[in-house]
Design a protein around this motif. Sequence first.
Motif, short mmCIF file in Angstrom:
data_model
loop_
_atom_site.label_atom_id
_atom_site.label_comp_id
_atom_site.label_asym_id
_atom_site.label_seq_id
_atom_site.Cartn_x
_atom_site.Cartn_y
_atom_site.Cartn_z
N ASP A 50 0.83 -1.20 0.00
CA ASP A 50 0.00 0.00 0.00
C ASP A 50 0.87 1.26 0.00
OD1 ASP A 50 -2.94 -1.24 0.78
OD2 ASP A 50 -1.29 -2.35 1.68
N TRP A 51 1.74 1.36 -1.01
CA TRP A 51 2.79 2.37 -0.95
C TRP A 51 2.73 3.45 -2.03
CZ3 TRP A 51 5.32 1.40 -5.54
CH2 TRP A 51 5.34 0.07 -6.01
N GLY A 52 2.16 3.19 -3.19
CA GLY A 52 2.44 4.02 -4.36
C GLY A 52 1.79 5.38 -4.40
N ARG A 53 2.29 6.34 -3.66
CA ARG A 53 1.69 7.68 -3.58
C ARG A 53 2.67 8.79 -3.95
NH1 ARG A 53 -3.34 7.40 -1.10
NH2 ARG A 53 -3.75 5.48 0.04
N THR A 81 2.94 -6.27 -1.21
CA THR A 81 1.64 -6.89 -0.99
C THR A 81 0.51 -6.16 -1.71
OG1 THR A 81 1.36 -5.66 1.09
CG2 THR A 81 2.33 -7.86 1.24
N GLY A 82 0.82 -5.32 -2.69
CA GLY A 82 -0.20 -4.74 -3.54
C GLY A 82 -0.62 -3.34 -3.19
N ASP A 83 -1.57 -2.80 -3.96
CA ASP A 83 -1.88 -1.38 -4.01
C ASP A 83 -0.58 -0.63 -4.26
OD1 ASP A 83 -4.55 -1.78 -3.80
OD2 ASP A 83 -4.80 -0.83 -1.85
N ASN A 84 -0.02 -0.97 -5.42
CA ASN A 84 1.30 -0.45 -5.80
C ASN A 84 1.22 0.97 -6.34
OD1 ASN A 84 2.35 -3.13 -5.27
ND2 ASN A 84 1.46 -3.74 -7.23
N PHE A 85 0.07 1.33 -6.91
CA PHE A 85 -0.07 2.66 -7.50
C PHE A 85 -1.46 3.21 -7.21
CE2 PHE A 85 2.96 0.24 -10.04
CZ PHE A 85 4.07 1.06 -9.96
N TYR A 86 -1.49 4.29 -6.41
CA TYR A 86 -2.75 4.96 -6.06
C TYR A 86 -3.01 6.10 -7.04
CZ TYR A 86 -2.95 2.54 -1.59
OH TYR A 86 -3.06 1.58 -0.61
N GLU A 87 -4.28 6.55 -7.13
CA GLU A 87 -5.44 5.91 -6.53
C GLU A 87 -5.98 4.82 -7.45
OE1 GLU A 87 -7.32 6.34 -3.64
OE2 GLU A 87 -5.75 7.66 -2.89
N ASP A 88 -5.69 4.94 -8.73
CA ASP A 88 -6.32 4.06 -9.70
C ASP A 88 -5.31 3.37 -10.60
OD1 ASP A 88 -9.00 4.73 -8.87
OD2 ASP A 88 -8.76 6.64 -9.88
N GLY A 89 -4.33 2.71 -10.00
CA GLY A 89 -3.37 1.92 -10.76
C GLY A 89 -2.60 2.76 -11.77
#
Length: 334
Positions: A50-53, A81-89
Amino acid sequence: MASSLNQSMLIIFVVGVFCLFFATPSIAELPRFTHHLQPQQSLHLLVVGDWGRKGTHNQSLVAHQMGIAGEKLNIDFVISTGDNFYEDGLKGVDDPAFYESFVDIYTAPSLQKTWYSVLGNHDYRGDVEAELSPTLRQKDSRWLCLRSFILDGEIVEFFFVDTTPFVEEYFTDPKEHTYDWDGVLPRGAYLSELMKDVDSALARSKAKWKVVVGHHTINSAGHHGNTEELKHLLVPILEANDVDAYINGHDHCLQHIIDKNSGIHFLTSGGGSKAWKSDVKPWNREELKLYYDGQGFMSMQITKNDINIIFYDVYGKILHTWTISKDHNVAAWI
């Protein structure tokens, strides 16, 4: 232990109030990657989710501390563990967010190792095929992301599982979000095949340790809480095949739960950037060994006899340690 799903049986699973039935086709092999052990016969790795900001919400601070810990531990690789790029991939393979949230953030020499990554629900809101594309690996050789795959570390096998398609709400009540389900639909057939593949791979594994990695929580006292679809569909497979630990993100916290019945360790490392302060639900204190509502990451040192786990906060302070032993659990927690 024998496989928990007979290859010739009819798979039956529940999605919401509907029972779906699918005949089982022949079992396919999950993609497999091998990491050969160094002479010391142990593996060292970091886990972050849960990092990609684009460096915000303390992502850059977490990355800095990961670099320090990675050098100290001489890590072999990183697990995301995913959510690599916020908010929408990602919008495509040329989306600058790949550089702004990954390449230009995790610059420490110790982090120039392969990043084995799964997709999170936010990744599914973008162009999934872009995030899975070999083109990104050409841009940065560290990047390796697939839906589901196996990483063979000789003494340990990591089984990466695509958990987002398990969650019914994303299909029936996506709210304002649009999900990229190319490659997933029809959903029932996709999940049936995936469960058989994971079950078969776990049953065949001869590794000393078996660790499953997914984005979504299974047991969690955090904001999202338990993912009931995974508890019903995936947990029986984990238990039947003597899985030692399940690693996830999704809840923006650091967390360690030991299931009192199965003994499986549920390890949440979802503190790579934005965290949710004081967002915690009551949980049995005999099971909940750590809940930290801030940013941070986790390290693992794996030998033939033990898995040593350390959770770090955004400043590099050690929050919690634990040793999992094949003979008995040894607690050394802070």
